[in-house]
Scaffold this motif. Structure first.
Motif, short mmCIF file in Angstrom:
data_model
loop_
_atom_site.label_atom_id
_atom_site.label_comp_id
_atom_site.label_asym_id
_atom_site.label_seq_id
_atom_site.Cartn_x
_atom_site.Cartn_y
_atom_site.Cartn_z
N LEU A 1 -14.22 10.95 -11.92
CA LEU A 1 -14.30 9.28 -11.58
C LEU A 1 -15.72 9.18 -11.98
O LEU A 1 -16.59 9.61 -11.34
CB LEU A 1 -13.90 9.04 -10.32
N SER A 2 -15.86 8.19 -12.85
CA SER A 2 -17.15 7.47 -13.25
C SER A 2 -17.58 6.95 -12.23
O SER A 2 -16.71 6.08 -11.28
CB SER A 2 -17.18 6.76 -14.67
N PRO A 3 -18.93 6.14 -12.18
CA PRO A 3 -19.07 5.32 -11.04
C PRO A 3 -18.49 3.88 -11.07
O PRO A 3 -18.43 3.06 -10.12
CB PRO A 3 -20.83 4.88 -11.43
N THR A 4 -17.77 3.45 -12.20
CA THR A 4 -16.98 2.30 -12.17
C THR A 4 -15.30 2.53 -12.10
O THR A 4 -14.83 1.55 -12.41
CB THR A 4 -17.44 1.80 -13.30
N GLN A 5 -15.23 3.46 -11.65
CA GLN A 5 -13.39 3.95 -11.58
C GLN A 5 -13.21 4.41 -10.31
O GLN A 5 -14.12 4.75 -9.66
CB GLN A 5 -13.30 5.00 -12.62
N TYR A 6 -12.16 4.02 -9.87
CA TYR A 6 -11.52 4.46 -8.60
C TYR A 6 -10.04 4.72 -8.60
O TYR A 6 -9.28 4.37 -9.64
CB TYR A 6 -11.72 3.44 -7.62
N PHE A 7 -9.49 5.73 -7.83
CA PHE A 7 -8.01 5.62 -7.55
C PHE A 7 -7.44 5.15 -6.23
O PHE A 7 -7.94 5.05 -5.33
CB PHE A 7 -7.66 7.36 -7.74
N ILE A 8 -6.24 4.95 -6.28
CA ILE A 8 -5.18 4.49 -5.17
C ILE A 8 -4.51 5.69 -4.85
O ILE A 8 -3.84 6.10 -5.67
CB ILE A 8 -4.64 3.25 -5.24
N VAL A 9 -4.84 6.24 -3.63
CA VAL A 9 -4.38 7.60 -3.30
C VAL A 9 -3.47 7.28 -2.07
O VAL A 9 -3.53 6.43 -0.97
CB VAL A 9 -5.30 8.55 -2.89
N GLN A 10 -1.97 7.83 -2.19
CA GLN A 10 -1.02 7.75 -1.03
C GLN A 10 -0.73 8.85 -0.49
O GLN A 10 -0.38 9.94 -1.15
CB GLN A 10 0.15 6.93 -1.72
N ASN A 11 -0.53 8.97 0.90
CA ASN A 11 -0.17 10.25 1.62
C ASN A 11 1.42 10.06 1.70
O ASN A 11 1.85 9.22 2.38
CB ASN A 11 -0.78 10.24 3.09
N ILE A 12 2.20 11.07 1.19
CA ILE A 12 3.57 10.96 1.24
C ILE A 12 4.30 11.37 2.12
O ILE A 12 5.43 11.15 2.59
CB ILE A 12 4.12 11.95 -0.06
N LEU A 13 3.42 11.88 3.37
CA LEU A 13 3.86 12.17 4.66
C LEU A 13 3.78 10.91 5.58
O LEU A 13 4.99 10.47 6.21
CB LEU A 13 3.21 13.15 5.30
N THR A 14 2.84 9.89 5.34
CA THR A 14 2.55 8.91 6.29
C THR A 14 2.69 7.56 5.61
O THR A 14 2.79 6.53 6.16
CB THR A 14 1.35 8.99 6.85
N SER A 15 2.97 7.71 4.21
CA SER A 15 2.83 6.37 3.28
C SER A 15 1.48 5.77 3.48
O SER A 15 1.47 4.72 2.92
CB SER A 15 4.02 5.58 3.75
N GLU A 16 0.35 6.06 3.95
CA GLU A 16 -0.70 5.49 3.91
C GLU A 16 -1.66 5.70 2.62
O GLU A 16 -1.45 6.58 1.92
CB GLU A 16 -1.84 5.98 5.14
N LYS A 17 -2.33 4.55 2.37
CA LYS A 17 -3.04 4.60 0.90
C LYS A 17 -4.56 4.38 1.41
O LYS A 17 -4.84 3.79 2.09
CB LYS A 17 -2.42 3.24 0.17
N ARG A 18 -5.34 4.95 0.57
CA ARG A 18 -6.86 4.80 0.69
C ARG A 18 -7.38 4.75 -0.80
O ARG A 18 -6.65 5.07 -1.79
CB ARG A 18 -7.08 6.11 1.33
N LEU A 19 -8.59 4.57 -0.80
CA LEU A 19 -9.17 4.27 -2.15
C LEU A 19 -10.43 5.53 -2.37
O LEU A 19 -10.96 5.74 -1.52
CB LEU A 19 -10.06 3.19 -1.89
N GLU A 20 -10.12 5.86 -3.43
CA GLU A 20 -11.15 7.01 -3.87
C GLU A 20 -11.81 6.48 -4.98
O GLU A 20 -11.35 6.17 -6.06
CB GLU A 20 -10.52 8.32 -4.30
N ARG A 21 -13.28 6.33 -4.86
CA ARG A 21 -14.16 5.72 -5.99
C ARG A 21 -15.10 6.78 -6.47
O ARG A 21 -15.61 7.55 -5.52
CB ARG A 21 -14.71 4.44 -5.32
N GLY A 22 -15.59 6.43 -7.74
CA GLY A 22 -16.68 7.75 -8.24
C GLY A 22 -17.80 7.10 -7.79
O GLY A 22 -18.21 5.98 -7.11
#
Length: 659
Positions: free
Chosen positions: A144-165
């Motif tokens: 991930l570059s400084p201007t990119q990010y991912f949306i990550v989901q936990n398949i057990l809890t269905s929670e989502k979080r942000l991972e940024r560069g």
């Protein structure tokens, strides 16, 4: 490869030992002394069998490298042995495996076959799977570059979080990526964007120089918008969709709207620049109030204010030449302002008209109507202003409720169109052309052309009797001509058409006087026949008459020229005689003067030589010699030939020939 070579040597040794007893027995039976060697052969066979068993055991030896491992299966289950090292799996089955190499930007997901749990192995490393583990997958990590990010989901809890560069991201064993890599929203200093939280419903605005990384529950409510950079003379109106309230933001500033605000009219407004002599009428659409804003100023309209359709207006400069007619909208009364000022009306006032000072020349007059509808007469001439109907002033402003009374007159030679508008009437005598059609007693249709020289002497009589004075004059004169011409034949008309024209306006003076009109003269300048054949005959008569007059005029001119020529010759001869007399007198005077001068010169010469040459005759001869010398000098300067006689040169000829 080394392991393969060892295995081949072990196999060859085993088979060699297995064949050795047989070969030994064959040799024993072949020799003569069999009995002696029987004991030795038996011992050798037993040793060979033992050696065969040892070699068989050595065939199970495994040499493991550092990236290898064994999965051993036995009655008690599976076990795990990893290299490097030497192993002797004699009484168990085994599986020889190679470790999985995990790179520095790679990761692997391993599943436990007994519990079903997953674990993550990150590189760089060698992955040795356990006896009850299965490799589910290997993947590359996400850069991930400084201007990119991912949306990550936990398949057990269905929670989502942000991972940024910036980072190298490796998801957990129970995590998955939602969608592809997302570029952050980059905002400049003059940009903004609306964002909403889907969970709470909250909406807010992000602005300024920053990167926006949207959280999993955040969504964009708009595209990137530019804020309004306002200059000093600019402003915007923003309406709040929640409350309906409008606010005004003036420059100089960078305006970013609120969450529920939008631009009224979708445009930046310009302030109205008013100079010292300008003003505008502003109406408040909310309250209905109005106000006048005068310059000099910079007008920024309020939230509910608007400039009326009249727009920016200029104040009226009231001076000696200009007045302004004003109406009070609340009372309906009109007033005329003539005091010098820069006039700007109030909210209740309306400018009806800017009136210029009316100045009449001596030959001009004007007719106006007052508030009662009566005619008022203005004259430029001081003499005419003494009339009872005349107003006193020649220069004036029209008072309130007064208006000019224009005259609508006919125009054209036949006065067929009545569209000539006269505001100021010229009271001097003037010419007016006409064209009439009439018929003589011998049924010849004529077209008469001529002019009226007429004058209006009484404007009240004219306004009382007619609204079209030229039309009345021409129509009445046409009627008169038709009556008079119908009583004469063509020849009589040709002989006396000027008399007929005089009678046409003299016989009915009352008609013109009752209309305040005086006809000074009426002249026929041209007449022609309407019928072509009659016109051709009339043209021949006129042409013959014209030729006769031309010939008479030409003969008179020739006689006059001849007489003038004779008189000139007489005068010339008289002058020649006078010239001869004068020349004779001049010759005599010149001869006398020359003789006197010559005598005086001879006398002086003789008197001057009297003492030197006493003899008078000798002095005379000397004078003659000098005169002959002057004569020769004069002759030598020209082309004349001189001949001398012997006497003139005192020449003698002698003959001296021999006798």
């Amino acid at each position: 490869m080394f392991e393969n070579i060892i295995s081949a040597l072990q196999t060859l040794l085993v088979y060699a030992l297995a064949l050795l007893p047989s070969l030994t027995l064959c040799i024993i039976y072949a020799v003569d002394d069999a009995e002696r060697w029987a004991g030795h052969a038996a011992a050798f066979c037993i040793g060979s069998m033992c050696l065969f068993l040892v070699v068989k055991l050595c065939h199970k030896v495994l040499i493991l490298d550092k990236d290898e491992y064994l999965i051993l299966s036995g009655t008690s289950g599976k076990s795990f042995v990893r290299g490097p090292g030497i192993r002797f799996p004699v009484f168990t089955s085994y599986e020889r495996c190679k470790a999985v190499t995990i790179g520095s930007v790679e990761y692997a997901i391993v599943q436990d076959d007994i519990t079903g749990t997953l674990r993550q192995v990150q590189g760089p490393t060698l992955l040795f799977l356990g006896p009850y583990e299965t490799l589910k997958s290997t993947s590359e990590a996400y850069n991930l570059s400084p201007t990119q990010y991912f949306i990550v989901q936990n398949i057990l809890t269905s929670e989502k979080r942000l991972e940024r560069g910036p980072q190298v991201f490796i998801p957990g064993p129970y995590e998955r990526l939602i969608g592809e890599k997302v570029e952050a929203v980059a905002l400049k200093h003059n940009e903004f964007i609306k964002i909403q939280d889907k969970e709470s419903g909250k909406i807010w605005i992000e602005s300024g120089v920053k990167l926006i990384f949207l959280e999993p529950t955040h969504v964009l409510m708009s595209k990137i918008l530019s804020a309004w950079s306002l200059k000093a003379d600019e402003y915007v109106k923003l309406i709040d969709s929640a409350t309906g309230k409008i606010r005004v933001a003036r420059g100089e500033q960078l305006v970013i709207p609120g969450v529920t605000e939008s631009l009224v009219g979708d445009q930046i407004l310009k302030a109205t620049r008013l100079k010292a002599w300008e003003y505008v009428l502003v109406v408040n659409t909310a309250s209905g109030d109005s106000k006048i804003v005068k310059g000099p100023t910079m007008l920024f309209l309020g939230p509910s204010e608007m400039i009326t359709s009249t727009g920016k207006q200029q104040a009226v400069e009231v001076d000696q030449e200009t007045a302004v007619l004003v109406r009070n909208k609340s009372t309906g009364q009109q007033r005329l302002l003539t005091e010098p000022q820069l006039f700007i009306p109030t909210v209740d006032e309306e400018i009806l008209e800017v009136r210029k000072l009316i100045k009449l020349a001596d030959n001009e007059s004007m007719i106006c109507t007052d508030e009662k509808g009566d005619f008022r007469y203005f004259y430029g001439s001081a003499e005419k202003r003494k009339r009872p109907e005349a107003e006193a002033d020649r220069s004036f402003f029209l008072p309130p409720y007064w208006a000019e009374q224009p005259l609508l007159w006919s125009r054209g030679r036949r006065r067929e169109k009545r569209d000539l508008v006269i505001h100021r009437f010229d009271i001097r005598p003037q010419y007016m052309s006409f064209e009439f059609a009439c018929r003589t007693a011998d049924n010849v249709e004529l077209v008469l052309e001529g002019t009226f020289f007429w004058e209006v002497v009484s404007l009240p009589d004219m306004m009382r009797m007619t609204g079209d004075a030229p039309g009345d004059i021409c129509n009445h004169a046409r009627s008169q001509f038709i009556q008079l011409v119908s009583k004469v034949k063509l020849q009589e008309f040709m002989d006396d058409f000027n008399g007929i024209a005089a009678r046409a306006h003299n016989d009915d003076q009352h008609f013109y006087e009752s209309r305040g009109i005086k006809i000074h003269s009426l002249e026929i300048t041209k007449y022609s026949c309407a019928d072509r054949s009659t016109a051709a005959i009339l043209e021949q008569i006129i042409q013959e008459t014209t030729n006769r007059m031309n010939r008479l005029s030409q003969q008179e001119s020739e006689n006059e020229v001849a007489l003038f020529k004779v008189n000139g010759m007489i005068e010339q001869e008289k002058m020649n005689a006078d010239l001869l007399t004068i020349q004779h007198q001049h010759s005599e005077s010149a001869a006398i003067n020359n003789g006197t001068a010559e005598a005086e010169m001879v006398r002086s010469f003789l008197a001057g030589l009297e003492e030197t040459v006493p003899d008078l005759q000798s002095r005379i001869e000397l004078w003659n010699v000098l005169r002959k010398g002057d004569a020769l000098t004069t002759i030598s300067q020209g082309k004349a030939h001189v001949y001398f006689t012997p006497k003139d040169v005192n020449l003698s000829i002698e003959n001296q020939g021999s006798s």
